[in-house]
Design a protein around this motif. Structure first.
Motif, mmCIF file in Angstrom:
data_model
loop_
_atom_site.group_PDB
_atom_site.id
_atom_site.type_symbol
_atom_site.label_atom_id
_atom_site.label_comp_id
_atom_site.label_asym_id
_atom_site.label_seq_id
_atom_site.Cartn_x
_atom_site.Cartn_y
_atom_site.Cartn_z
ATOM 1 N N UNK A 268 -16.644 3.884 -15.619
ATOM 2 C CA UNK A 268 -16.322 2.336 -16.136
ATOM 3 C C UNK A 268 -15.753 2.033 -14.687
ATOM 4 N N UNK A 269 -14.565 2.658 -14.348
ATOM 5 C CA UNK A 269 -13.938 2.160 -13.252
ATOM 6 C C UNK A 269 -14.599 2.039 -11.815
ATOM 7 N N UNK A 270 -15.972 2.827 -11.668
ATOM 8 C CA UNK A 270 -16.726 2.943 -10.664
ATOM 9 C C UNK A 270 -17.724 1.530 -10.739
ATOM 10 N N UNK A 271 -18.027 1.381 -12.220
ATOM 11 C CA UNK A 271 -19.041 0.079 -12.235
ATOM 12 C C UNK A 271 -18.164 -1.383 -12.321
ATOM 13 N N UNK A 272 -16.988 -1.519 -12.750
ATOM 14 C CA UNK A 272 -16.016 -2.325 -12.524
ATOM 15 C C UNK A 272 -15.518 -2.645 -11.149
ATOM 16 N N UNK A 273 -15.641 -1.585 -10.199
ATOM 17 C CA UNK A 273 -15.126 -1.618 -8.816
ATOM 18 C C UNK A 273 -13.579 -1.704 -8.823
ATOM 19 N N UNK A 274 -12.938 -0.614 -9.766
ATOM 20 C CA UNK A 274 -11.568 -0.900 -9.866
ATOM 21 C C UNK A 274 -10.976 0.403 -9.916
ATOM 22 N N UNK A 275 -9.601 0.497 -9.589
ATOM 23 C CA UNK A 275 -8.639 1.759 -9.751
ATOM 24 C C UNK A 275 -7.981 1.510 -10.892
ATOM 25 N N UNK A 276 -8.188 0.448 -11.646
ATOM 26 C CA UNK A 276 -7.228 0.204 -13.039
ATOM 27 C C UNK A 276 -6.969 1.259 -13.878
ATOM 28 N N UNK A 277 -5.815 1.932 -13.824
ATOM 29 C CA UNK A 277 -5.564 3.054 -14.778
ATOM 30 C C UNK A 277 -6.240 2.536 -16.371
ATOM 31 N N UNK B 111 -11.539 13.886 -32.006
ATOM 32 C CA UNK B 111 -10.441 14.368 -31.288
ATOM 33 C C UNK B 111 -10.815 15.830 -30.641
ATOM 34 N N UNK B 112 -12.046 16.167 -30.894
ATOM 35 C CA UNK B 112 -12.469 17.258 -30.229
ATOM 36 C C UNK B 112 -12.265 17.418 -28.500
ATOM 37 N N UNK B 113 -11.791 18.545 -27.929
ATOM 38 C CA UNK B 113 -11.385 18.465 -26.666
ATOM 39 C C UNK B 113 -12.539 18.082 -25.723
ATOM 40 N N UNK B 114 -13.833 18.460 -26.274
ATOM 41 C CA UNK B 114 -14.802 18.152 -25.420
ATOM 42 C C UNK B 114 -15.183 16.677 -25.478
ATOM 43 N N UNK B 115 -14.659 16.036 -26.401
ATOM 44 C CA UNK B 115 -14.969 14.329 -26.431
ATOM 45 C C UNK B 115 -13.905 13.877 -25.545
ATOM 46 N N UNK B 116 -12.765 14.440 -25.477
ATOM 47 C CA UNK B 116 -11.735 13.887 -24.305
ATOM 48 C C UNK B 116 -12.332 13.894 -23.136
ATOM 49 N N UNK B 117 -13.027 15.046 -22.694
ATOM 50 C CA UNK B 117 -13.710 15.118 -21.326
ATOM 51 C C UNK B 117 -14.864 14.011 -21.294
ATOM 52 N N UNK B 118 -15.460 13.946 -22.382
ATOM 53 C CA UNK B 118 -16.602 12.930 -22.331
ATOM 54 C C UNK B 118 -16.122 11.256 -22.225
ATOM 55 N N UNK C 232 -3.986 1.884 -28.692
ATOM 56 C CA UNK C 232 -5.215 2.436 -28.086
ATOM 57 C C UNK C 232 -5.084 3.102 -26.822
ATOM 58 N N UNK C 233 -4.368 2.676 -25.936
ATOM 59 C CA UNK C 233 -4.270 3.454 -24.675
ATOM 60 C C UNK C 233 -3.755 4.757 -24.921
ATOM 61 N N UNK C 234 -2.910 5.095 -25.915
ATOM 62 C CA UNK C 234 -2.530 6.485 -26.194
ATOM 63 C C UNK C 234 -3.713 7.181 -26.748
ATOM 64 N N UNK C 235 -4.658 6.611 -27.361
ATOM 65 C CA UNK C 235 -5.781 7.546 -27.824
ATOM 66 C C UNK C 235 -6.578 7.972 -26.576
ATOM 67 N N UNK C 236 -6.755 7.064 -25.558
ATOM 68 C CA UNK C 236 -7.800 7.165 -24.427
ATOM 69 C C UNK C 236 -7.029 7.971 -23.430
ATOM 70 N N UNK C 237 -5.603 7.978 -23.549
ATOM 71 C CA UNK C 237 -4.855 8.857 -22.513
ATOM 72 C C UNK C 237 -4.744 10.393 -22.884
ATOM 73 N N UNK C 238 -3.992 11.048 -22.025
ATOM 74 C CA UNK C 238 -3.680 12.364 -22.494
ATOM 75 C C UNK C 238 -3.105 12.604 -23.837
ATOM 76 N N UNK C 239 -2.381 11.638 -24.145
ATOM 77 C CA UNK C 239 -1.691 11.904 -25.501
ATOM 78 C C UNK C 239 -2.821 12.144 -26.525
ATOM 79 N N UNK C 240 -3.965 11.470 -26.515
ATOM 80 C CA UNK C 240 -4.986 11.738 -27.558
ATOM 81 C C UNK C 240 -4.200 11.313 -29.060
#
Lengths: 390, 390
Positions: A51-60, A36-43, A235-243
């Motif tokens: 991942x979006x680049x390699x999957x070639x997608x804009x999927x949120x 939950x470290x702020x630096x990990x959010x950036x990572x 899980x998407x609430x953890x990966x999103x800004x809500x953390x």
């Protein structure tokens, strides 16, 4: 008690895991920050972007599940499928069968569309199944069948699925980073991959991506996702800004995935695919020049996984054991319908190097000659090098 | 694109992950062998043996699931519970609530036995629930509630469960390697843990162990396990001599777990627990000597996780942010019922060192003084050092 860890040195040329890039190994050894470290959010944000680049997608909704590729498969089915939903699954190898098993455990009514192991699922077959069954929720295919070495074209099947208002699910465990997946271009609605194939990281995470259409299907669910661990609504609430805390992310594996994706982007997606195509074709030319037969027809062969028919009279295990013990080279045996009939040779990610093509051809030639097989000496190498220089 | 991985340096004193031991980080950077390599079978066998030692069990079915601790929780419930089964769950914190959620998704009929967050579940409560409900399949409790810092005694509850022919399920995510778990001694039937707490490895695997009685319950199932990924009937064939391929094991994490367990066994189980008790008590003495109040009563306090009441008028986030940004120290905030009310301070595994006790007390004293809290300067340190020297 037990001694210091000291595993033997291997060149991993099986169906995965592949050799891990040294930069990824270094990332794995990096001391941890908290999940939950702020630096990990950036990572995490950077990893999602990569991942979006390699999957070639804009999927949120593009993130890494905390398990191996198979957990990604389960993630897709438990989140999209509710009891009674109809799913068409293309089965032309082990991983199609696995999808059936996973989907049925979600209560799906599975419509099987089959092809012999090593062949592809034809769009006409999917079309017929869609005509025979109303209200199909999803069509699922394996893009790169690791058990056979066949590459499944996606675009026609995608069009058919969407024409019948069904979602397209794609297994890209072995394809991502090796051949073009093109999530947006192929309008794939749900896709999962793994870290240990063409991404050159250890096994342990499953990158997944979901289209807006898939997100809407999840939002329309009337039942709870049967798996708490894989429930994307949390899980998407953890990966999103809500953390919002769900479970402790596998931090070191996220470090590894970020570095692995960075390597792909640095090389360039097209350049990465080209390397796999060129060296895969070189290996295949070499094997055929030696006098061996490949299991998959030329048009549908994966570059990153080649299945070679075991010559008559040759003992599968003796050859693989000698390759492993004498030369430290791992290749895979056949699975299911192909057990004892083929070897599976991988050239994935960091393992996909010119020197590995030469090494493998030389080692196999040596072992087969000792087994009394009349291979054309040196011709494999010559053909492979010629193909590389094209 | 994105820069080289360069996370900030942290001292991890939160509810997990804890600091990873340097020898474990080194193991993580070891090049891979394949997941079906004969040498990996030996590594797995050794890891199973080490897990049995640390769990204090002879249970054959002792292995590491390919996910984090929460995947271990889900593994236990999906494999043991069938729709309609009655399960008594002790809820005195977040992880008891999580067990309810997971169990209900398996179709369990959950009987809730509750205590305020920070207190323990009393044996009488379990006894009453067992008397009120016939044919209870399992009783589940959290051994070390990471959300509160309470240590749940197991032996009486175990006797009660077995007297009523129910299985005992124990969450040992935060307890294993920190305090005695004693699987065989306490006749625990199913237990799961995590790598990232007192084992000093990164998050990513979940050691689990099942008694013979639990194995028999699984064998009597009439329905398929709803999760393919966590289905032990298949996974145990991979961990056993059959080595039947199920999914690709997270190899590097297995390397890490082996090394982490080796460290615990090298130090000695009793010595490891003593270290946690001594330093945990030292930290707690120090905090009380400073004038702070601890949330859990002395008798039920965990040594490896201490919840400290946030003094009146102090802003939770300001303190935690300053500890993190100025001194690189991570502690945890409160969850659920304790959000904004407590800080959670971990001394787990490699993070459980005398210097971290001193560092934290000094840093907290500084930050609280700046916040205008009248702490008794230096007394925390003195009390902590005295407690360490006892």
């Amino acid at each position: 008690m037990f001694k210091e860890l000291n595993p033997p040195s291997r060149v991993l040329m099986g169906p995965g895991p592949s050799d891990v890039h040294p930069r990824v190994l270094k990332a794995m050894a990096t001391p941890l920050v908290g999940h939950l470290d702020p630096s990990f959010l950036q990572i995490m944000n950077e990893t999602m972007e990569l991942m979006r680049t390699v999957f070639e997608t804009k999927n949120e909704l593009t993130l890494a599940m905390s398990g191996t590729g198979s957990s990604g498969m389960e993630t897709v089915f438990v989140n999209l499928i509710e009891p009674g939903d109809k799913v068409i699954i293309g089965i032309n190898g082990l991983f199609g069968e696995r999808m059936v098993d996973v989907a049925e455990r979600c209560g799906a009514e599975v419509i099987r569309v089959e092809a012999p192991w090593g062949e592809i699922i034809k769009p006409e077959q999917i079309e017929q199944a869609l005509k025979n069954h109303a209200n199909v929720k999803a069509v699922a295919v394996v893009h790169a069948e690791t058990s056979t070495g066949a590459l499944q074209p996606l675009s026609e099947i995608s069009q058919l699925a969407h024409a019948h208002d069904a979602l397209l699910i794609v297994d890209a465990v072995t394809s991502l980073g090796g051949v073009k997946v093109g999530i947006d271009e192929n309008e794939v609605d749900a896709c999962y991959s793994g870290t240990q194939k063409c991404l050159s990281a250890p096994p342990g995470l499953s990158p997944v991506t979901f289209s807006k259409r898939a997100g809407e299907a999840m939002a329309r669910r009337t039942s709870k996702v049967q798996s708490w661990y894989l429930d994307l609504s949390m899980i998407q609430n953890y990966w999103g800004q809500e953390r919002f805390y769900h479970h402790t992310a596998p931090i070191s594996m996220n470090y590894a995935l970020r570095e692995a994706l960075r390597l792909v982007v640095e090389e360039g997606l097209t350049e990465t695919w080209d390397r796999h195509w060129k060296l895969g074709r070189a290996l295949q030319s070499g094997l055929e020049a030696m006098g061996l037969t490949l299991h998959v027809v030329a048009d549908h062969r994966l570059p990153q996984l080649t299945s070679v028919c075991i010559p008559d009279g040759v003992e599968d295990m003796i050859v693989r054991k000698q390759l492993l013990e004498q030369f430290g080279i791992e290749i895979g045996g056949g699975l299911g319908a192909l057990k004892g009939k083929v070897w599976r040779v991988g050239l994935m990610g960091y393992s996909c190097q010119p020197r590995n093509v030469l090494l493998f051809l030389a080692a196999l030639e040596q072992v087969l000659l000792e087994q009394g097989v009349k291979v054309r000496e040196g011709e494999g190498r010559t053909a492979a090098v010629e193909a590389m220089q094209k």
